[in-house]
Design a protein around this motif. Structure first.
Motif, PDB file in Angstrom:
ATOM      1  N   ALA A 266       0.829  -1.208   0.000  1.00  0.00           N
ATOM      2  CA  ALA A 266       0.000   0.000   0.000  1.00  0.00           C
ATOM      3  C   ALA A 266       0.862   1.255   0.000  1.00  0.00           C
ATOM      4  CB  ALA A 266      -0.935  -0.007   1.206  1.00  0.00           C
ATOM      5  N   LEU A 267       1.947   1.246   0.750  1.00  0.00           N
ATOM      6  CA  LEU A 267       2.855   2.400   0.751  1.00  0.00           C
ATOM      7  C   LEU A 267       3.527   2.571  -0.604  1.00  0.00           C
ATOM      8  CD1 LEU A 267       4.475   2.159   4.287  1.00  0.00           C
ATOM      9  CD2 LEU A 267       2.946   3.936   3.448  1.00  0.00           C
ATOM     10  N   ALA A 268       3.911   1.454  -1.220  1.00  0.00           N
ATOM     11  CA  ALA A 268       4.515   1.539  -2.551  1.00  0.00           C
ATOM     12  C   ALA A 268       3.513   2.060  -3.573  1.00  0.00           C
ATOM     13  CB  ALA A 268       5.042   0.164  -2.974  1.00  0.00           C
ATOM     14  N   TRP A 269       2.259   1.613  -3.463  1.00  0.00           N
ATOM     15  CA  TRP A 269       1.206   2.095  -4.370  1.00  0.00           C
ATOM     16  C   TRP A 269       0.994   3.594  -4.199  1.00  0.00           C
ATOM     17  CZ3 TRP A 269      -1.184  -0.253  -8.320  1.00  0.00           C
ATOM     18  CH2 TRP A 269      -2.293   0.356  -8.857  1.00  0.00           C
ATOM     19  N   ALA A 270       0.970   4.058  -2.948  1.00  0.00           N
ATOM     20  CA  ALA A 270       0.794   5.489  -2.692  1.00  0.00           C
ATOM     21  C   ALA A 270       1.971   6.279  -3.259  1.00  0.00           C
ATOM     22  CB  ALA A 270       0.649   5.739  -1.201  1.00  0.00           C
ATOM     23  N   GLY A 271       3.187   5.762  -3.083  1.00  0.00           N
ATOM     24  CA  GLY A 271       4.360   6.444  -3.631  1.00  0.00           C
ATOM     25  C   GLY A 271       4.334   6.502  -5.143  1.00  0.00           C
TER      26      GLY A 271
ATOM     27  N   GLY B  27      -4.598  12.631  -5.055  1.00  0.00           N
ATOM     28  CA  GLY B  27      -5.395  12.417  -3.854  1.00  0.00           C
ATOM     29  C   GLY B  27      -5.259  11.005  -3.317  1.00  0.00           C
ATOM     30  N   GLN B  28      -5.190  10.031  -4.204  1.00  0.00           N
ATOM     31  CA  GLN B  28      -5.016   8.649  -3.778  1.00  0.00           C
ATOM     32  C   GLN B  28      -3.665   8.454  -3.108  1.00  0.00           C
ATOM     33  OE1 GLN B  28      -5.192   5.854  -6.974  1.00  0.00           O
ATOM     34  NE2 GLN B  28      -4.877   4.094  -5.662  1.00  0.00           N
ATOM     35  N   GLY B  29      -2.651   9.085  -3.644  1.00  0.00           N
ATOM     36  CA  GLY B  29      -1.328   8.945  -3.046  1.00  0.00           C
ATOM     37  C   GLY B  29      -1.220   9.655  -1.714  1.00  0.00           C
ATOM     38  N   LEU B  30      -1.873  10.801  -1.578  1.00  0.00           N
ATOM     39  CA  LEU B  30      -1.799  11.547  -0.329  1.00  0.00           C
ATOM     40  C   LEU B  30      -2.701  10.969   0.752  1.00  0.00           C
ATOM     41  CD1 LEU B  30      -1.729  15.219  -1.614  1.00  0.00           C
ATOM     42  CD2 LEU B  30       0.159  13.889  -0.674  1.00  0.00           C
ATOM     43  N   ARG B  31      -3.732  10.246   0.357  1.00  0.00           N
ATOM     44  CA  ARG B  31      -4.663   9.678   1.328  1.00  0.00           C
ATOM     45  C   ARG B  31      -3.976   8.670   2.223  1.00  0.00           C
ATOM     46  NH1 ARG B  31      -8.987   5.558  -0.130  1.00  0.00           N
ATOM     47  NH2 ARG B  31      -9.814   5.097   1.920  1.00  0.00           N
ATOM     48  N   GLY B  32      -3.104   7.876   1.673  1.00  0.00           N
ATOM     49  CA  GLY B  32      -2.342   6.929   2.468  1.00  0.00           C
ATOM     50  C   GLY B  32      -3.090   5.644   2.735  1.00  0.00           C
TER      51      GLY B  32
ATOM     52  N   LEU C  25       4.230   9.804  -7.620  1.00  0.00           N
ATOM     53  CA  LEU C  25       5.181  10.017  -8.719  1.00  0.00           C
ATOM     54  C   LEU C  25       4.461  10.156 -10.054  1.00  0.00           C
ATOM     55  CD1 LEU C  25       8.084   7.582  -7.793  1.00  0.00           C
ATOM     56  CD2 LEU C  25       8.113  10.075  -7.777  1.00  0.00           C
ATOM     57  N   LEU C  26       3.435   9.340 -10.270  1.00  0.00           N
ATOM     58  CA  LEU C  26       2.690   9.425 -11.521  1.00  0.00           C
ATOM     59  C   LEU C  26       1.953  10.759 -11.630  1.00  0.00           C
ATOM     60  CD1 LEU C  26       1.816   7.939 -14.086  1.00  0.00           C
ATOM     61  CD2 LEU C  26      -0.104   7.031 -12.793  1.00  0.00           C
ATOM     62  N   ALA C  27       1.363  11.209 -10.532  1.00  0.00           N
ATOM     63  CA  ALA C  27       0.665  12.498 -10.554  1.00  0.00           C
ATOM     64  C   ALA C  27       1.648  13.637 -10.814  1.00  0.00           C
ATOM     65  CB  ALA C  27      -0.062  12.719  -9.231  1.00  0.00           C
TER      66      ALA C  27
ATOM     67  N   HIS D  78      -6.284  16.464 -16.249  1.00  0.00           N
ATOM     68  CA  HIS D  78      -6.118  17.159 -14.969  1.00  0.00           C
ATOM     69  C   HIS D  78      -6.943  16.492 -13.870  1.00  0.00           C
ATOM     70  CE1 HIS D  78      -4.191  20.553 -17.086  1.00  0.00           C
ATOM     71  NE2 HIS D  78      -3.650  20.764 -15.898  1.00  0.00           N
ATOM     72  N   ILE D  79      -8.144  16.038 -14.194  1.00  0.00           N
ATOM     73  CA  ILE D  79      -8.975  15.338 -13.218  1.00  0.00           C
ATOM     74  C   ILE D  79      -8.315  14.023 -12.809  1.00  0.00           C
ATOM     75  CG2 ILE D  79     -11.176  14.123 -12.926  1.00  0.00           C
ATOM     76  CD1 ILE D  79     -12.429  16.342 -14.655  1.00  0.00           C
ATOM     77  N   LEU D  80      -7.805  13.271 -13.783  1.00  0.00           N
ATOM     78  CA  LEU D  80      -7.132  12.008 -13.470  1.00  0.00           C
ATOM     79  C   LEU D  80      -5.878  12.226 -12.634  1.00  0.00           C
ATOM     80  CD1 LEU D  80      -7.473  10.063 -16.822  1.00  0.00           C
ATOM     81  CD2 LEU D  80      -8.566   9.539 -14.651  1.00  0.00           C
ATOM     82  N   ALA D  81      -5.102  13.240 -12.972  1.00  0.00           N
ATOM     83  CA  ALA D  81      -3.893  13.522 -12.202  1.00  0.00           C
ATOM     84  C   ALA D  81      -4.234  13.964 -10.782  1.00  0.00           C
ATOM     85  CB  ALA D  81      -3.059  14.594 -12.911  1.00  0.00           C
ATOM     86  N   THR D  82      -5.300  14.736 -10.621  1.00  0.00           N
ATOM     87  CA  THR D  82      -5.724  15.159  -9.284  1.00  0.00           C
ATOM     88  C   THR D  82      -6.218  13.970  -8.475  1.00  0.00           C
ATOM     89  OG1 THR D  82      -6.329  17.306 -10.194  1.00  0.00           O
ATOM     90  CG2 THR D  82      -7.247  16.735  -8.048  1.00  0.00           C
TER      91      THR D  82
END
Length: 85
Positions: free
Chosen positions: A10-15, A58-63, A19-21, A50-54
């Motif tokens: 999960a941490l790797a996915w968030a990271g 958000g998914q990465g920052l949610r944790g 990076l992708l965003a 822009h919506i997809l990147a946002t």
């Protein structure tokens, strides 16, 4: 062992989401030509990207520890699922 692996995944996915965003926002910042012209394709797909990147940001920052998945063990299991486990 499995919870540690899931937490690391999960941490790797968030990271990777962060990076992708970041990569998408950098790419979207460079759309167009030096004279300011933006192609019709870039103009049409820009808001969606822009919506997809946002959403990715958000998914990465949610944790991994926030949200409904953190309380999964507190939820009652269905009777047929208890027999399989």
């Amino acid at each position: 062992m499995q919870p540690v692996f899931l937490r690391v995944a999960a941490l790797a996915w968030a990271g990777l989401s962060l990076l992708l965003a970041l990569h998408w926002f950098v790419e979207l910042g460079m759309v167009g030509f030096p004279d300011g012209y933006v192609t019709p394709f870039a103009r049409a797909t820009g808001p969606l990207l822009h919506i997809l990147a946002t959403a990715c940001l958000g998914q990465g920052l949610r944790g991994p520890d926030s949200g409904a998945c953190a309380d999964r063990q507190k939820l009652p299991a269905f009777p047929d699922m208890q027999q399989r486990v």
